[in-house]
Motif scaffolding. Structure first.
Motif, PDB file in Angstrom:
ATOM      1  N   ASP A  34       6.406 -54.600-107.063  1.00 47.14           N
ATOM      2  CA  ASP A  34       7.796 -54.925-106.777  1.00 47.14           C
ATOM      3  C   ASP A  34       8.209 -54.486-105.376  1.00 47.14           C
ATOM      4  OD1 ASP A  34       8.152 -56.107-109.210  1.00 47.14           O
ATOM      5  OD2 ASP A  34       9.170 -54.409-110.144  1.00 47.14           O
ATOM      6  N   GLY A  35       7.662 -53.370-104.883  1.00 49.42           N
ATOM      7  CA  GLY A  35       7.997 -52.918-103.530  1.00 49.42           C
ATOM      8  C   GLY A  35       7.521 -53.889-102.465  1.00 49.42           C
ATOM      9  N   THR A  36       6.335 -54.452-102.659  1.00 45.76           N
ATOM     10  CA  THR A  36       5.817 -55.458-101.726  1.00 45.76           C
ATOM     11  C   THR A  36       6.679 -56.712-101.764  1.00 45.76           C
ATOM     12  OG1 THR A  36       3.565 -54.628-102.059  1.00 45.76           O
ATOM     13  CG2 THR A  36       3.791 -56.817-101.098  1.00 45.76           C
ATOM     14  N   VAL A  37       7.066 -57.122-102.978  1.00 46.09           N
ATOM     15  CA  VAL A  37       7.916 -58.300-103.115  1.00 46.09           C
ATOM     16  C   VAL A  37       9.261 -58.063-102.433  1.00 46.09           C
ATOM     17  CG1 VAL A  37       9.047 -59.855-104.742  1.00 46.09           C
ATOM     18  CG2 VAL A  37       6.781 -58.954-105.265  1.00 46.09           C
ATOM     19  N   GLN A  38       9.836 -56.883-102.662  1.00 43.63           N
ATOM     20  CA  GLN A  38      11.130 -56.565-102.050  1.00 43.63           C
ATOM     21  C   GLN A  38      11.048 -56.618-100.528  1.00 43.63           C
ATOM     22  OE1 GLN A  38      12.010 -52.766-100.885  1.00 43.63           O
ATOM     23  NE2 GLN A  38      13.322 -54.038 -99.642  1.00 43.63           N
ATOM     24  N   ALA A  39       9.988 -56.056 -99.939  1.00 44.01           N
ATOM     25  CA  ALA A  39       9.830 -56.075 -98.481  1.00 44.01           C
ATOM     26  C   ALA A  39       9.651 -57.497 -97.963  1.00 44.01           C
ATOM     27  CB  ALA A  39       8.634 -55.215 -98.073  1.00 44.01           C
ATOM     28  N   ALA A  40       8.906 -58.327 -98.700  1.00 38.53           N
ATOM     29  CA  ALA A  40       8.710 -59.717 -98.277  1.00 38.53           C
ATOM     30  C   ALA A  40      10.005 -60.519 -98.385  1.00 38.53           C
ATOM     31  CB  ALA A  40       7.606 -60.367 -99.122  1.00 38.53           C
ATOM     32  N   LEU A  41      10.769 -60.310 -99.455  1.00 37.42           N
ATOM     33  CA  LEU A  41      12.041 -61.017 -99.604  1.00 37.42           C
ATOM     34  C   LEU A  41      13.027 -60.604 -98.516  1.00 37.42           C
ATOM     35  CD1 LEU A  41      12.547 -60.913-103.486  1.00 37.42           C
ATOM     36  CD2 LEU A  41      11.735 -62.824-102.089  1.00 37.42           C
ATOM     37  N   THR A  42      13.025 -59.316 -98.167  1.00 37.85           N
ATOM     38  CA  THR A  42      13.903 -58.842 -97.095  1.00 37.85           C
ATOM     39  C   THR A  42      13.549 -59.515 -95.781  1.00 37.85           C
ATOM     40  OG1 THR A  42      14.256 -56.700 -98.177  1.00 37.85           O
ATOM     41  CG2 THR A  42      14.636 -56.795 -95.806  1.00 37.85           C
ATOM     42  N   GLU A  43      12.254 -59.619 -95.497  1.00 38.63           N
ATOM     43  CA  GLU A  43      11.817 -60.259 -94.255  1.00 38.63           C
ATOM     44  C   GLU A  43      12.104 -61.754 -94.280  1.00 38.63           C
ATOM     45  OE1 GLU A  43      10.635 -60.306 -90.455  1.00 38.63           O
ATOM     46  OE2 GLU A  43      10.740 -58.487 -91.683  1.00 38.63           O
ATOM     47  N   LEU A  44      11.932 -62.395 -95.431  1.00 37.19           N
ATOM     48  CA  LEU A  44      12.261 -63.815 -95.546  1.00 37.19           C
ATOM     49  C   LEU A  44      13.744 -64.058 -95.264  1.00 37.19           C
ATOM     50  CD1 LEU A  44      10.356 -65.136 -98.703  1.00 37.19           C
ATOM     51  CD2 LEU A  44      10.176 -66.032 -96.379  1.00 37.19           C
ATOM     52  N   HIS A  45      14.590 -63.183 -95.798  1.00 38.21           N
ATOM     53  CA  HIS A  45      16.040 -63.337 -95.650  1.00 38.21           C
ATOM     54  C   HIS A  45      16.498 -63.028 -94.241  1.00 38.21           C
ATOM     55  CE1 HIS A  45      20.319 -62.141 -96.012  1.00 38.21           C
ATOM     56  NE2 HIS A  45      20.363 -63.050 -96.961  1.00 38.21           N
ATOM     57  N   ASN A  46      15.981 -61.955 -93.652  1.00 32.50           N
ATOM     58  CA  ASN A  46      16.477 -61.479 -92.357  1.00 32.50           C
ATOM     59  C   ASN A  46      15.713 -62.042 -91.163  1.00 32.50           C
ATOM     60  OD1 ASN A  46      18.345 -59.838 -93.711  1.00 32.50           O
ATOM     61  ND2 ASN A  46      16.951 -58.077 -93.755  1.00 32.50           N
TER      62      ASN A  46
END
Length: 324
Positions: free
Chosen positions: A66-78
């Motif tokens: 989940d931490g990897t997913v969260q970091a990837a989603l943050t980068e996708l969004h920002n």
């Protein structure tokens, strides 16, 4: 070689990948239409997505916890690497908790799940897409880029998650056994009020402001905010809520968490059914506490007096859902 249909972003340090990554690498080597990019630190995910964006994949698969997913989603969004058309995201069950993967119907063997995603990418991908709004978390003054995730745990839930991470995971037990032990420890501390070093700590005072329905204050055994459809304790909060962020809060009272759990098993956990159990929905939630931790998809933040944590929903992102 034609356009890569799938881009796979892997974190070799995720728990499931320690054993499974050699199989994943072998599978990718046998399928030239898969672009495989590995990172070992979350600060490498930005460069990974910049590279992946150049090949314009039809699907982005995240292979990590989940931490990897969260970091990837943050980068996708920002990051804006894909402009206004990011590819649909799929998640493999490769971490310890896999809450996001489970919500998308991905469970069991990560390689088997990946094979199913490859087959889906060759056909009618649109039939498997589901929109998911995400949680945008800002801390303190609210300036700067938000952190993006899908599941936030606070109060006693966050304390128990940290307890499991710091005290039980190092024992090397299977994930399922570790989670059961953490739950038992929480129930023992809840029922008997014991303050022992080998049990999770008692939750601190926490104030939660929900824009629609006012303010909740007190000590909570469980605080959960999510956009996921499959929730802890209940699946009917989506019907009860009037906002895109779904909140469940269970006050710190003897036996209340057990009553809430039993009510959920009987399908009777709904708004106003049990005193002390709050199911709310909102487009903005603020959390302020006396040095109380909250966890968003594995990353820990501290809610303090005068430095609240603010949660808002993002615009929807397309995810790939496997048949349950």
């Amino acid at each position: 070689m034609g356009r890569a249909r799938i881009a796979l972003l892997s974190n070799p340090r995720s728990t499931g990948n320690i054993a499974q990554l050699p199989r994943v690498r072998a599978y990718c080597a046998a399928h030239p239409d898969i672009f495989h990019y590995e990172v070992e630190r979350v600060d490498q995910i930005g460069e990974a997505l910049r590279t992946i964006a150049r090949i314009k994949p039809a699907m982005l698969v995240i292979n990590g916890g989940d931490g990897t997913v969260q970091a990837a989603l943050t980068e996708l969004h920002n990051g804006g690497h894909f402009g206004e058309n990011p590819p649909p995201v799929a998640v493999l069950p490769s971490g310890k908790t896999n809450l996001i993967a489970l919500d998308l119907g991905s469970h069991g063997d990560p390689v088997a799940a990946f094979e199913r995603l490859v087959a889906i990418a060759q056909g009618n991908l649109a039939a498997h897409l589901v929109p998911r709004e995400l949680i945008a978390l800002r801390h303190g003054d609210g300036l700067g880029q938000p952190v993006i995730g899908m599941f936030l745990g606070g109060a006693g839930l966050a304390d128990t998650m940290l307890y499991c991470r710091n005290k039980i995971y190092p024992l090397g037990l299977p994930n399922g056994v570790s989670h059961v032990l953490a739950a038992i420890a929480l129930v023992v501390r809840q029922l008997f009020g014991l303050k022992l070093s080998f049990l999770p700590p008692a939750p601190s005072q926490l104030s939660v402001s929900v824009r629609i329905d006012g303010k909740l204050s007190g000590k909570f055994t469980l605080l959960l905010v999510t956009t996921l459809e499959k929730l802890l304790l209940t699946s009917d909060v989506g019907e009860a809520s009037r906002g895109r962020l779904r909140l469940i809060a269970v006050e710190q009272r003897p036996f209340l968490l057990i009553r809430a759990f039993i009510a959920s098993l009987l399908g009777k956990l709904s708004r106003g059914h049990i005193d002390g159990v709050h199911l709310e929905g909102s487009d903005e939630i603020s959390i302020e506490g006396d040095a109380s931790d909250v966890i968003l998809d594995g990353e820990t933040f501290r809610a303090e007096i005068g430095s609240p944590i603010t949660l808002r929903p993002t615009l929807p992102l397309s995810f790939v859902r496997l048949a349950a």
